[in-house]
Motif scaffolding. Sequence first.
Motif, short mmCIF file in Angstrom:
data_model
loop_
_atom_site.label_atom_id
_atom_site.label_comp_id
_atom_site.label_asym_id
_atom_site.label_seq_id
_atom_site.Cartn_x
_atom_site.Cartn_y
_atom_site.Cartn_z
N ASP A 119 0.82 -1.22 0.00
CA ASP A 119 0.00 0.00 0.00
C ASP A 119 0.85 1.27 0.00
O ASP A 119 0.48 2.28 0.61
N VAL A 120 1.97 1.20 -0.65
CA VAL A 120 2.82 2.38 -0.80
C VAL A 120 2.81 2.75 -2.29
O VAL A 120 2.74 1.86 -3.15
N VAL A 121 2.82 4.05 -2.57
CA VAL A 121 2.80 4.51 -3.96
C VAL A 121 4.23 4.61 -4.49
O VAL A 121 5.10 5.18 -3.83
N TYR A 122 4.46 4.04 -5.67
CA TYR A 122 5.78 4.07 -6.30
C TYR A 122 5.71 4.70 -7.67
O TYR A 122 4.70 4.63 -8.36
N THR A 158 15.38 3.00 -13.26
CA THR A 158 16.21 2.16 -12.41
C THR A 158 15.38 1.28 -11.48
O THR A 158 15.93 0.53 -10.69
N GLY A 159 14.06 1.40 -11.55
CA GLY A 159 13.22 0.58 -10.69
C GLY A 159 12.09 1.41 -10.13
O GLY A 159 11.64 2.36 -10.76
N LEU A 160 11.63 1.07 -8.92
CA LEU A 160 10.51 1.79 -8.33
C LEU A 160 11.00 2.71 -7.23
O LEU A 160 11.87 2.34 -6.45
N GLU A 161 10.44 3.92 -7.18
CA GLU A 161 10.83 4.86 -6.13
C GLU A 161 9.59 5.32 -5.39
O GLU A 161 8.58 5.65 -6.00
N MET A 201 15.07 8.20 -12.95
CA MET A 201 14.27 9.03 -13.86
C MET A 201 13.04 8.27 -14.29
O MET A 201 13.10 7.07 -14.54
N LEU A 202 11.92 9.02 -14.39
CA LEU A 202 10.65 8.44 -14.81
C LEU A 202 10.81 7.75 -16.16
O LEU A 202 11.34 8.33 -17.10
N SER A 203 10.34 6.49 -16.26
CA SER A 203 10.53 5.72 -17.50
C SER A 203 9.91 6.43 -18.70
O SER A 203 10.51 6.51 -19.76
N ARG A 204 8.69 6.94 -18.51
CA ARG A 204 8.02 7.60 -19.63
C ARG A 204 8.83 8.81 -20.11
O ARG A 204 8.97 9.05 -21.31
N VAL A 205 9.37 9.55 -19.17
CA VAL A 205 10.15 10.74 -19.52
C VAL A 205 11.41 10.34 -20.27
O VAL A 205 11.77 10.92 -21.30
N ALA A 206 12.08 9.28 -19.78
CA ALA A 206 13.30 8.81 -20.46
C ALA A 206 12.98 8.40 -21.89
O ALA A 206 13.68 8.78 -22.83
N GLU A 207 11.90 7.68 -22.06
CA GLU A 207 11.53 7.22 -23.40
C GLU A 207 11.21 8.41 -24.31
O GLU A 207 11.62 8.45 -25.47
N ASN A 208 10.50 9.39 -23.76
CA ASN A 208 10.13 10.54 -24.58
C ASN A 208 11.35 11.40 -24.94
O ASN A 208 11.42 11.95 -26.04
N LEU A 209 12.30 11.51 -24.03
CA LEU A 209 13.53 12.26 -24.35
C LEU A 209 14.31 11.53 -25.44
O LEU A 209 14.86 12.15 -26.34
N GLN A 214 8.78 -7.06 -6.79
CA GLN A 214 9.83 -6.06 -6.94
C GLN A 214 9.64 -4.83 -6.06
O GLN A 214 10.60 -4.30 -5.52
N SER A 215 8.35 -4.42 -5.91
CA SER A 215 8.10 -3.23 -5.11
C SER A 215 8.60 -3.44 -3.68
O SER A 215 9.18 -2.55 -3.08
N GLN A 216 8.40 -4.63 -3.16
CA GLN A 216 8.86 -4.94 -1.80
C GLN A 216 10.38 -4.80 -1.72
O GLN A 216 10.91 -4.18 -0.82
N ARG A 217 11.03 -5.38 -2.75
CA ARG A 217 12.49 -5.39 -2.71
C ARG A 217 13.03 -3.96 -2.79
O ARG A 217 13.91 -3.57 -2.06
N MET A 218 12.40 -3.16 -3.67
CA MET A 218 12.87 -1.79 -3.81
C MET A 218 12.63 -0.99 -2.54
O MET A 218 13.44 -0.17 -2.16
#
Lengths: 486, 325
Positions: free
Chosen positions: A266-269, A274-277, B1-9, B315-319
């Motif tokens: 339940d955290v927003v990323y 480079t992954g999720l922030e 950097m936001l993936s969408r932004v990187a792709e658009n640049l 992945q979200s957990q790991r990050m």
Amino acid sequence: MTNALLDGYSDDGAVYDEMFDDAGAFRDDYRELGEQLARWSLDDHLQREERADLALLSAGITFNVYSEEEGTERIFPFSLIPRIVGAQEWARIEAGLTQRLQALNLFLLDIYGSRRIIKEHVVPEEIVLSSPGFQPEMKGFRPPLDIYAHIAGCDLVRDEQQGMVVLEDNLRTPSGVSYVLENRAVMLRVVPDLFPRWGVRAVADYPNQLMSMLLSVRPSDSNDPPRAVLLTPGLYNSAYFEHSFLSNQMGIPLVEGSDLTVGDDDVVYLRSTTGLERVDVIYRRIDDDFLDPEVYRTDSMLGVPGLMRAYRRGHVTLVNAPGAGVADDKVVYRWVPEIIRFYLDEDPILPNVETFSALIDSELDHIRAHARDLVIKPANASGGYGVLIGAQASESELEDTLAQVEAEPRNWIAQPLLEFSTIPTFDDDLLKPRRSDLRPFVLSGQDTWVIPGGLTRVALREGSYVVNSSQGGGSKDTWVLNEEPD
Amino acid sequence: MLSRVAENLFWLGRYLERAENIARMARVEHEVSLESGQEIWHSLVSTTASNQLFWNNLAESPDLTHSEFLIFSMDNPASLRSTLVRARELARGLREHISREVWEEINALYLYLALRKQYIASDIHEFCTETQRRTQTILGLYDNTVLRDEGREWFRCGMYLERADMTSRIIDAKYHILLPGGDSIGGPFDRFQWMAVLRSASAREAYRRMGNNEVDGLLVAELLVFSQEFPRSLAFCVQALLRHFQQATVLTPRRRRAAAERGVTLLHLDIGARDMEQLIEDGLHEFIDFFQQRLIDIDRAITDDIFRAEPGAGQSQRMATMDSG
């Protein structure tokens, strides 16, 4: 004064004019500007107007018009003669808006909490519960610092008798502040000779104040330093320029719904290369209904599934809070003076426009009896749509609207037609009186802060009362004068 | 950097580079066809890979010329105008990532283009020169006013990938006149054509300055493929792409960058291991085909693994753990 620009000014004195008094002399705050303007020839003016338009166009300071296919971007028409507000009058406006937003935030906390104001019969329960802005999901939830309406834009107009009055509050996603900053930048470039001797209050601090406010309402378990983002519906939204402008000024990512994801925790990323922030604070410029397809509109492509879950668990802060719109409902507006007295035990510093709610029998009678003297407004539309001006309406339009009012009394209010003030504005190379309003922006976090000035909008058509950009309004710079040194 | 932004640049870099190339090639083509009296625009249309589309459009509007289709038509997604409209649309969504100077210049180019309601054939030269000058201004401003962060590296990756692709198309369109044999006898008309190829690639001065006294098809091809100094050669572009890709992905997890990095590195090594003689033996056209296919693979790996990678459920957990650690 003897000047081609100013001589022809056809202010017939029927309506209060900001620049000229009834005898046609400059009002005190405008004297310096007027004397400077008197040195201009028509050509001076035309050249500067052209330079200003070119500056706005090449900077891409445009808004989108939904109904048009080709050339969907337009510049917001810009008028060089500023609105001037004296230092003392500004102090009163600032105090009045601070008071108003403090009361409205207490009201929101109360109606999603213990509902004291309803139990004590100050505001009718049905009005609150039937407001489209009311969000039952918010019941019992306390946002950080107990603030719901972090960013507000209050529309003020000058009435000859009452002075500055509040015409409406905008507590959802009020827009226009980017024009305040850009208009000032253009004025500094194009008409440096018009700026007064003692200067005007700077507006450029707004993005800094906004950023501090966003960080001040971060969740208790946030990143250090916290990460804020601005959530936009995207490139085709009419206010996209502003979203881009503000995120750029604050140096925070401008994101779309698909750039964010809510984890199992339940955290927003934010999806990055480079992954999720983790994201802590979201300044969202999308409406409540589109925020989270799990809770609101399931067809929303703009929002983020699970966002409300993350919000309710206190892992992210939404600015403004969902449900803040109940306090800018045009029917609830009718009770704002009572709301201020109830929570703050003070009289309102800035008056409301007298407002009649069709839901109250005696007030509905009044609307019926005096329809020709009133402006009848739908309670939940914006952009000036659906407004009926009794004095200008045909018999059948009036009857139609009154029938709608009686059928759905919750949805309608009426107010006397305000002869709100005019400011000289160029039209066909001549200065003409044009009605205008003023939208200052108020930030509420740890403290309440009011931008010195705000967006002055003008009706560009003669006699028009409608200043909305979507209906052909324009804008002006607003100068709050510095105090003159003794 | 936001993936969408990187792709658009990345794509902003590609479109601006593409626009500059189309404008340059069209200008040269225009002059060559005027001087030689031969209508050779059709070869340029095939260089930008839209022959079939041209014939389809011609069926609907019989007055359509190759040059209008290539430069002005909004029905041709590869036209100069379409490319610039898309670049500007991207830039509008990237304003907080590019400098105000860059944005205003892109917007000014768009306004210059959008203000033209009609295509006027006699304006080709002005239109192309102006577009070329303005796109180069934009690229220069970008280098001097935009923060040198990850986004700038992606912009550069897009720019060099596109430039490699465009130079390879220029070579491919003319390989039959560059190589000895066939019609080529090295007469004045051949030299004229070889010069045109050099000008199409902005390489005429570079070619002379590198000490080539004779204008010779093989030497032209060698410059455009192998030169380490000429900033539009295939070898130069691939090396630059590799460098900027590595800069852009310093923080990217290995599994996300591996495929693209391998692709660029192998292509770089491959060019380094060849020489002109071998190219003639293996066939220049075959080599260009191979080269373009590698570029497509690299583009796909960057897009699928980096810009659009779907994070796995865990992945979200790991990050999150990594962030707090």
